[in-house]
Write a protein that holds these residues in place. Structure first.
Motif, PDB file in Angstrom:
ATOM      1  N   LYS A  90       0.897  -1.340   0.139  1.00 54.85           N
ATOM      2  CA  LYS A  90       0.061  -0.016   0.134  1.00 54.85           C
ATOM      3  C   LYS A  90       0.824   1.292   0.072  1.00 54.85           C
ATOM      4  O   LYS A  90       1.718   1.518   0.988  1.00 54.85           O
ATOM      5  CB  LYS A  90      -0.741  -0.096   1.347  1.00 54.85           C
ATOM      6  N   TYR A  91       0.635   2.197  -1.239  1.00 56.03           N
ATOM      7  CA  TYR A  91       1.408   3.400  -0.900  1.00 56.03           C
ATOM      8  C   TYR A  91       0.278   4.531  -1.033  1.00 56.03           C
ATOM      9  O   TYR A  91       0.821   5.636  -1.261  1.00 56.03           O
ATOM     10  CB  TYR A  91       2.243   3.337  -2.436  1.00 56.03           C
ATOM     11  N   PHE A 109      -6.199  -3.519  -4.092  1.00 58.03           N
ATOM     12  CA  PHE A 109      -5.509  -4.526  -4.824  1.00 58.03           C
ATOM     13  C   PHE A 109      -6.220  -5.913  -4.097  1.00 58.03           C
ATOM     14  O   PHE A 109      -6.513  -6.125  -2.827  1.00 58.03           O
ATOM     15  CB  PHE A 109      -3.946  -4.720  -4.546  1.00 58.03           C
ATOM     16  N   ASP A 110      -6.915  -6.841  -4.924  1.00 56.29           N
ATOM     17  CA  ASP A 110      -7.422  -7.738  -4.693  1.00 56.29           C
ATOM     18  C   ASP A 110      -6.354  -9.112  -4.695  1.00 56.29           C
ATOM     19  O   ASP A 110      -6.059  -9.717  -5.509  1.00 56.29           O
ATOM     20  CB  ASP A 110      -8.674  -8.265  -5.447  1.00 56.29           C
ATOM     21  N   VAL A 136       8.859  -6.727   4.051  1.00 52.65           N
ATOM     22  CA  VAL A 136       9.308  -5.722   4.955  1.00 52.65           C
ATOM     23  C   VAL A 136       8.807  -4.106   4.999  1.00 52.65           C
ATOM     24  O   VAL A 136       8.911  -3.315   5.784  1.00 52.65           O
ATOM     25  CB  VAL A 136      10.802  -5.638   5.086  1.00 52.65           C
ATOM     26  N   GLY A 137       8.257  -4.142   3.637  1.00 50.94           N
ATOM     27  CA  GLY A 137       7.981  -2.682   3.236  1.00 50.94           C
ATOM     28  C   GLY A 137       7.021  -2.037   4.453  1.00 50.94           C
ATOM     29  O   GLY A 137       7.355  -0.823   4.582  1.00 50.94           O
ATOM     30  N   GLU A 138       5.978  -2.474   4.639  1.00 52.47           N
ATOM     31  CA  GLU A 138       5.011  -2.026   5.569  1.00 52.47           C
ATOM     32  C   GLU A 138       5.271  -1.940   7.038  1.00 52.47           C
ATOM     33  O   GLU A 138       4.436  -1.504   7.639  1.00 52.47           O
ATOM     34  CB  GLU A 138       3.727  -2.800   5.270  1.00 52.47           C
ATOM     35  N   SER A 139       6.555  -2.384   7.159  1.00 51.69           N
ATOM     36  CA  SER A 139       6.743  -2.297   8.821  1.00 51.69           C
ATOM     37  C   SER A 139       7.676  -0.962   9.062  1.00 51.69           C
ATOM     38  O   SER A 139       8.023  -0.727  10.105  1.00 51.69           O
ATOM     39  CB  SER A 139       7.832  -3.506   9.108  1.00 51.69           C
ATOM     40  N   PHE A 160       5.273   6.673   5.443  1.00 49.69           N
ATOM     41  CA  PHE A 160       4.681   5.037   5.964  1.00 49.69           C
ATOM     42  C   PHE A 160       4.854   4.152   4.698  1.00 49.69           C
ATOM     43  O   PHE A 160       5.099   4.607   3.682  1.00 49.69           O
ATOM     44  CB  PHE A 160       3.298   4.951   6.297  1.00 49.69           C
ATOM     45  N   ASN A 161       5.300   2.849   5.174  1.00 46.96           N
ATOM     46  CA  ASN A 161       5.506   1.711   4.368  1.00 46.96           C
ATOM     47  C   ASN A 161       6.730   2.054   3.420  1.00 46.96           C
ATOM     48  O   ASN A 161       7.206   1.780   2.331  1.00 46.96           O
ATOM     49  CB  ASN A 161       4.297   1.381   3.427  1.00 46.96           C
TER      50      ASN A 161
END
Length: 488
Positions: A293-294, A300-301, A336-339, A431-432
């Protein structure tokens, strides 16, 4: 901020009654704007007492404790993402009665910090490497008892001799699940000369690039038309090598568009054709690229996409009358991106003309989040406090002297909407941001204008379920930079 937020705000501004100017009538609070533009609160984000929470953390509490600029890593999110992906594939395989297995591998280049591996490896995963020093990192994990011989280590990339040598050393030590993925046909020569025991190998396919890319075909991998002939002339009945993995990856990642499905189906067909002549082939590695998520408007399904991937593979294998492969993925950014979060303070305002109001941050966007500058990446950006304040249109600038050290709503929309900077400092969170930013910025090294890396804080969950925070690294000090530069 996103285009949706930009357009919604402009609509509110332009519809002021009685012919009054928009600025005079526009009194909506920031929280009103967000709630009317997006589904909010949403997963991971909520506002309590005009302060932003990220899952179970009041971010303002951490700012007050640790200061800013501040880099945060919320470790529980890593496990959440891994388990989410495993569930997606488990559901899809059950739905389509898929007989192959699923293997989750973490793409190490996304974030190399030890705390990321400590968290990720709690979830029964495998690893993918990209360079020589990556193998040294795997060696440290082995020495610490984090990686055993039953873990797959998939080694990708165009390999230096040093990289190949380290791969061979571990295979010779009995780590039979180290799988070098051939990036070119000549790579096999080194393993033939230096390996004394059987080895599983893979082949990376050279996929076609997206139509608007500068090149037609990826510089990485072996051409489709060469794969079967290479197997027949170099690998069939080879006393040392078993070709067990076919690797596919495209830079745009997993997307529901014609380009992705075309390239995926080409790779699946290649698997089927190769499997007919090579009974050792059992793994289809579809690489990484599951999006994150940006934007608060991200839609996105995930389950649909994974269902379709499994359906395409199963259908092609059934038609070709070959066994369904075990599936590998190499999710890095998704893991790891959304952390990751980076928080700055608005330390001042500058009105440069009648319309351009700048919020000046106490750090550099270019050096802390280099993708903003390098590839015009937009992250989710939200205020940490002051959600009850009136909105205004602003520009966001970093502290360096570079003209490109700023943040925009989109590539061609300079200004964003944020709360007014009143009654104490305003703090902004990006974020992310947990993937690639530290590696690209050169963590702990020299930064543009000698602006230091921010303090880095980890949030983890104790065995009793409670969250705790600790400082992983302090803000860079002048002495460390000056020492690197030879000013000892």
């Amino acid at each position: 901020m996103t285009t949706e937020l930009q357009n919604t705000t402009e609509s509110k501004v332009n519809s002021a009654p009685n012919g009054s100017t928009a600025q005079q009538e526009f009194t909506n609070r920031y929280i009103d704007l967000i709630e009317q533009t997006f589904y909010f609160p949403q997963d991971g984000f909520k506002v309590v007492d005009n302060k932003l929470w990220f899952y179970e953390i009041c971010l303002m509490d951490l700012v007050e404790k640790y200061g800013s600029p501040l880099r945060l890593t919320y470790l529980p999110k890593i496990s959440m993402q891994i388990q989410r992906a495993k569930e997606l594939f488990r559901n899809a395989m059950a739905k389509h009665q898929y007989v192959g297995s699923y293997h989750y591998a973490y793409c190490t280049k996304a974030n190399h910090f030890s705390f990321v591996f400590d968290e990720a490896l709690k979830n029964d995963i495998h690893l993918e490497t990209s360079s020589s020093f990556d193998i040294d990192l795997i060696g440290r994990l082995i020495a610490r008892g984090k990686v055993s011989q039953n873990k797959y280590v998939i080694s990708n990339g165009f390999k230096t001799e040093d990289y190949q040598q380290k791969i061979v050393q571990y295979i010779q030590k009995g780590y039979s699940r180290f799988i070098p993925v051939l990036d070119n046909k000549a790579e096999l020569d080194y393993y033939e000369q230096h390996l004394d025991q059987p080895c599983s190998i893979g082949i990376r396919l050279a996929a076609e690039e997206e139509p608007n890319f500068e090149f037609y075909t990826s510089r990485l991998g072996i051409r489709y038309k060469d794969v079967i002939e290479f197997y027949r002339t170099r690998l069939r009945n080879h006393p040392k090598f078993r070709l067990e993995m076919l690797h596919f990856f495209i830079n745009t990642g997993i997307r529901d568009n014609t380009y992705y499905w075309t390239e995926l189906n080409k790779a699946i067909k290649m698997y089927c054709d190769l499997r007919k002549v090579n009974p050792d082939l059992k793994f289809l590695n579809i690489g990484g690229g599951l999006p994150i998520k940006y934007s608060l408007g991200f839609d996105f399904d995930y389950q649909y996409m994974i269902d379709e991937i499994i359906r395409h593979i199963k259908k092609a294998c059934k038609n070709a009358r070959v066994p369904e492969p075990d599936i590998f993925t190499e999710f890095g950014n998704f893991t790891v991106g959304e952390s990751g979060i980076v928080i700055f303070k608005v330390m001042g305002e500058k009105l440069q003309n009648d319309q351009e109001l700048w919020y000046m941050l106490n750090g550099s966007l270019m050096t802390t989040l280099p993708d903003i500058w390098g590839i015009n990446q937009r992250f989710i950006m939200l205020p940490i406090n002051n959600w009850d304040k009136e909105c205004q249109r602003v520009n966001i600038g970093g502290i360096s002297c570079d003209i490109s050290d700023y943040y925009t709503a989109e590539m061609h929309i300079n200004q964003v909407f944020l709360p007014k900077n009143e009654n104490g400092p305003l703090y902004l969170g990006f974020f992310n941001t947990g993937a690639y930013q530290d590696e690209l910025s050169g963590y702990g090294g020299i930064k543009h204008c000698l602006i230091p890396s921010p303090r880095h804080v980890l949030v983890s969950r104790r065995e009793d379920g409670q969250l705790e925070s600790r400082v992983f690294a302090e803000e860079q000090k002048p002495d460390t930079m000056l020492s690197i530069l030879g000013f000892d």
